[in-house]
Scaffold this motif. Sequence first.
Motif, PDB file in Angstrom:
ATOM      1  N   VAL A 188       0.838  -1.203   0.000  1.00  0.00           N
ATOM      2  CA  VAL A 188       0.000   0.000   0.000  1.00  0.00           C
ATOM      3  C   VAL A 188       0.866   1.244   0.000  1.00  0.00           C
ATOM      4  O   VAL A 188       0.556   2.238  -0.676  1.00  0.00           O
ATOM      5  CB  VAL A 188      -0.944  -0.010   1.220  1.00  0.00           C
ATOM      6  CG1 VAL A 188      -1.657   1.333   1.352  1.00  0.00           C
ATOM      7  CG2 VAL A 188      -1.972  -1.132   1.099  1.00  0.00           C
ATOM      8  N   ARG A 189       1.961   1.207   0.725  1.00  0.00           N
ATOM      9  CA  ARG A 189       2.826   2.395   0.784  1.00  0.00           C
ATOM     10  C   ARG A 189       3.673   2.577  -0.462  1.00  0.00           C
ATOM     11  O   ARG A 189       4.025   3.709  -0.811  1.00  0.00           O
ATOM     12  CB  ARG A 189       3.721   2.311   2.030  1.00  0.00           C
ATOM     13  CG  ARG A 189       2.983   2.589   3.323  1.00  0.00           C
ATOM     14  CD  ARG A 189       3.900   2.708   4.526  1.00  0.00           C
ATOM     15  NE  ARG A 189       4.155   1.406   5.145  1.00  0.00           N
ATOM     16  CZ  ARG A 189       5.270   0.721   5.047  1.00  0.00           C
ATOM     17  NH1 ARG A 189       6.278   1.210   4.334  1.00  0.00           N
ATOM     18  NH2 ARG A 189       5.410  -0.436   5.638  1.00  0.00           N
ATOM     19  N   GLU A 206      -0.091   5.516  -7.404  1.00  0.00           N
ATOM     20  CA  GLU A 206      -1.430   5.992  -7.047  1.00  0.00           C
ATOM     21  C   GLU A 206      -2.530   5.231  -7.775  1.00  0.00           C
ATOM     22  O   GLU A 206      -3.596   4.959  -7.217  1.00  0.00           O
ATOM     23  CB  GLU A 206      -1.533   7.490  -7.362  1.00  0.00           C
ATOM     24  CG  GLU A 206      -2.801   8.146  -6.872  1.00  0.00           C
ATOM     25  CD  GLU A 206      -2.891   8.192  -5.352  1.00  0.00           C
ATOM     26  OE1 GLU A 206      -4.019   8.119  -4.819  1.00  0.00           O
ATOM     27  OE2 GLU A 206      -1.828   8.289  -4.703  1.00  0.00           O
ATOM     28  N   TRP A 245      -7.895   2.572  -3.130  1.00  0.00           N
ATOM     29  CA  TRP A 245      -7.417   2.687  -1.749  1.00  0.00           C
ATOM     30  C   TRP A 245      -8.581   2.757  -0.767  1.00  0.00           C
ATOM     31  O   TRP A 245      -8.456   2.315   0.380  1.00  0.00           O
ATOM     32  CB  TRP A 245      -6.513   3.907  -1.610  1.00  0.00           C
ATOM     33  CG  TRP A 245      -5.371   3.900  -2.572  1.00  0.00           C
ATOM     34  CD1 TRP A 245      -5.114   4.791  -3.563  1.00  0.00           C
ATOM     35  CD2 TRP A 245      -4.328   2.916  -2.660  1.00  0.00           C
ATOM     36  NE1 TRP A 245      -3.992   4.449  -4.261  1.00  0.00           N
ATOM     37  CE2 TRP A 245      -3.477   3.299  -3.729  1.00  0.00           C
ATOM     38  CE3 TRP A 245      -4.028   1.755  -1.948  1.00  0.00           C
ATOM     39  CZ2 TRP A 245      -2.354   2.565  -4.087  1.00  0.00           C
ATOM     40  CZ3 TRP A 245      -2.905   1.009  -2.311  1.00  0.00           C
ATOM     41  CH2 TRP A 245      -2.082   1.419  -3.360  1.00  0.00           C
ATOM     42  N   ALA A 285      -3.645   2.679   3.782  1.00  0.00           N
ATOM     43  CA  ALA A 285      -4.516   3.036   2.661  1.00  0.00           C
ATOM     44  C   ALA A 285      -5.218   4.370   2.908  1.00  0.00           C
ATOM     45  O   ALA A 285      -5.389   5.171   1.981  1.00  0.00           O
ATOM     46  CB  ALA A 285      -5.536   1.928   2.427  1.00  0.00           C
ATOM     47  N   ARG A 309      -4.053   6.876   4.314  1.00  0.00           N
ATOM     48  CA  ARG A 309      -3.107   7.954   4.020  1.00  0.00           C
ATOM     49  C   ARG A 309      -2.983   8.211   2.528  1.00  0.00           C
ATOM     50  O   ARG A 309      -2.324   9.162   2.117  1.00  0.00           O
ATOM     51  CB  ARG A 309      -1.741   7.641   4.640  1.00  0.00           C
ATOM     52  CG  ARG A 309      -1.776   7.624   6.163  1.00  0.00           C
ATOM     53  CD  ARG A 309      -0.390   7.551   6.802  1.00  0.00           C
ATOM     54  NE  ARG A 309      -0.529   7.593   8.237  1.00  0.00           N
ATOM     55  CZ  ARG A 309      -0.631   6.520   9.030  1.00  0.00           C
ATOM     56  NH1 ARG A 309      -0.553   5.320   8.489  1.00  0.00           N
ATOM     57  NH2 ARG A 309      -0.787   6.653  10.327  1.00  0.00           N
ATOM     58  N   ARG A 310      -3.641   7.373   1.709  1.00  0.00           N
ATOM     59  CA  ARG A 310      -3.630   7.570   0.268  1.00  0.00           C
ATOM     60  C   ARG A 310      -5.003   7.951  -0.271  1.00  0.00           C
ATOM     61  O   ARG A 310      -5.156   8.189  -1.469  1.00  0.00           O
ATOM     62  CB  ARG A 310      -3.120   6.307  -0.419  1.00  0.00           C
ATOM     63  CG  ARG A 310      -1.774   5.825   0.125  1.00  0.00           C
ATOM     64  CD  ARG A 310      -1.063   4.938  -0.826  1.00  0.00           C
ATOM     65  NE  ARG A 310      -0.679   5.662  -2.038  1.00  0.00           N
ATOM     66  CZ  ARG A 310       0.061   5.131  -3.011  1.00  0.00           C
ATOM     67  NH1 ARG A 310       0.473   3.877  -2.912  1.00  0.00           N
ATOM     68  NH2 ARG A 310       0.371   5.825  -4.079  1.00  0.00           N
ATOM     69  N   THR A 340      -8.202  10.342  -0.830  1.00  0.00           N
ATOM     70  CA  THR A 340      -8.555  11.760  -0.887  1.00  0.00           C
ATOM     71  C   THR A 340     -10.026  11.882  -1.259  1.00  0.00           C
ATOM     72  O   THR A 340     -10.399  11.675  -2.419  1.00  0.00           O
ATOM     73  CB  THR A 340      -7.710  12.522  -1.930  1.00  0.00           C
ATOM     74  OG1 THR A 340      -6.325  12.349  -1.639  1.00  0.00           O
ATOM     75  CG2 THR A 340      -8.050  14.008  -1.917  1.00  0.00           C
ATOM     76  N   ALA A 370      -6.277  12.172   5.581  1.00  0.00           N
ATOM     77  CA  ALA A 370      -7.119  12.094   4.381  1.00  0.00           C
ATOM     78  C   ALA A 370      -8.013  13.322   4.258  1.00  0.00           C
ATOM     79  O   ALA A 370      -8.200  13.867   3.160  1.00  0.00           O
ATOM     80  CB  ALA A 370      -7.953  10.813   4.415  1.00  0.00           C
ATOM     81  N   ARG A 405      -6.231  16.515   3.021  1.00  0.00           N
ATOM     82  CA  ARG A 405      -5.798  16.542   1.615  1.00  0.00           C
ATOM     83  C   ARG A 405      -6.792  17.248   0.700  1.00  0.00           C
ATOM     84  O   ARG A 405      -6.426  17.642  -0.410  1.00  0.00           O
ATOM     85  CB  ARG A 405      -5.517  15.120   1.125  1.00  0.00           C
ATOM     86  CG  ARG A 405      -4.128  14.626   1.486  1.00  0.00           C
ATOM     87  CD  ARG A 405      -3.765  13.367   0.718  1.00  0.00           C
ATOM     88  NE  ARG A 405      -4.561  12.235   1.154  1.00  0.00           N
ATOM     89  CZ  ARG A 405      -4.273  11.476   2.210  1.00  0.00           C
ATOM     90  NH1 ARG A 405      -3.226  11.768   2.959  1.00  0.00           N
ATOM     91  NH2 ARG A 405      -5.035  10.442   2.529  1.00  0.00           N
TER      92      ARG A 405
END
Length: 607
Positions: free
Chosen positions: A475-476, A480, A485, A501, A503-504, A506, A536, A539
Amino acid sequence: MFRKMRIMSGSVYVWTAWLAFAVAAAADPPRSLDGRLTVQLFAEHPDIVTPVGIAVDRQGRVFVVESHTHFRPDGYEGPEADRILAMRDTTGDGKADDISVFFEGTHQTMNVGIHPDGALYVATRREVFRLRDTDNDGKADQRTPIARLETEGNYPHNGLSGFAFDVHGDVYFGFGENLGADYQLIGSDGVTLAGGGEGGNVYACDADGRQLRQIATGFWNPFHLCFDAFGRLFVVDNDPDSRPPCRLIHIVDGGDYGYKYRNGRKGLHPFTSWDGEVPGTLPMVAGTGEAPSGIVTYESDLLPDEYRGAILGTSWGDHRIERFRLEPRGASFASSPEPIIVGGDDFRPVGIAVAPDGSLYVSDWVDKSYKLHGRGRVWRIAMAKGEGDVRPDPQLDPRTGLSSADAWTRQRAAQVLAGQGNLGRQLLRQRVLTDESPRVRAVALAMLSRLGDMDPALKRAALEAPSADVRELAVRLLPESAADWTQIAKQDASAAARAAALRRVTPRSTDDPALVVVMDALKAADPFTRQAAREALVRNPDVLKSIDPAALSDARQQRGVLLALRQMGGDAARAHLPTFLASDDPNVRFAAVQWVGEEGIKAHHAT
């Protein structure tokens, strides 16, 4: 008696070092509490004095910072500047018999680290730079600036220190509380980060010092860092005098670990958090011994199996080396310190490093005095005789080496395979798809990610791997476009993978299903999951500003939105303060009062 004498400037210095050597000879050496391990003296004064950071390269050379500027007393006759010594055991008897000066000329030098490409990175209080020996004469002849610190702060060991290197070769280092002084940290490309009074931080940049960025904040003095086999970052942090214990901390992007110098140096202010007590801050993994100064994740095959994956740290103040075996706790870990090496008052371990053969090297300041004193030692920790002291074969076939229990061997094998074209890369892909070892999958995945060579089947296999550690790493690392995610953040069985996930994610609008997942995550009991959800929200400020805090019935959601709005900043965020100050939940009101107090928002002082 001496294996090799270095000529120091000044007869007084030589006599002082000799006297210290004679006195220390009668002292008891540190001992292992694990009968399978042995502690052997590798080097000592006068061959090495007041050592700090330590690192070992792939040739087995031991690099040690020899301090001559850290609280230099009147009349000190040693060199005018610090040195980095290179040490080798050429006879195989466990003693350093070839000691030379690799580099000299810096002041308040704190740490060294070996980059995956072989370069030596150096941190002084005020700068980070890279050294190379391009003509192989045993001395550094190329110095490259990475980052510099501009500040009036001048206490020797609360400035810059390091190091850890991620799978892409990026450089991670720490910065202490700097006595609250204003500062500018400037990368090689001119990127500048400024602050003052917020406490210590952890930073990263690429291998050349570009793209400087702050990773986390809220530390006292994050002196040393390390990554584990799955790309997770850990640091040891000293305590603010009146707020023990010192801390082992799991670092996540955007994490706030609670300490702010501006709220009082001793750490006793109600707005200061030390173990996640204050809303929005994250807890420690474990308390450590006093003055932790070095940290490594043990990923080799020399020490017994139960050491693999454990974190080992030095405690300067409590004269010991501790082991931390990590147990999952939410999206992070918990542990307890287990002393494995202990010594008397003259055992003051600072740096710790793993050698290619799996043994450990530890620098020892020896004396309790912060001032220079002409003493010092380096110890080697290995298996006791007859307990399986076997070194990895440097000529190992890379296909076999990829399965080694030793991280040095796995990484070297992955690099070799990556350079063999399509055949080598296909072997790496096969390991990601089918290997039973999570560590083998992880190193193969990291190498392919670094190469940008990830087909859809490989991405899917990594994200669906049986090991939660591998899924979290995937995941990290993956690009993208590799996955949905939001679905992973909602469905993965691992809290750590879900948080990664988040943290990814938006949220694109108030109707976006991603926002539902993020808001639900704000209600989690785990603070690392809640922190990931706040990241999240931040962002997309437009979506965040559209959330009505008064309509939120869950206190954790309301608190999460408050903290995200504060992080976003601006008048639109502050406009919600009356709602938060009137909340029925005391934690929400506390976070609102903290916002008002720390930012000096006078309009709400009477509230």
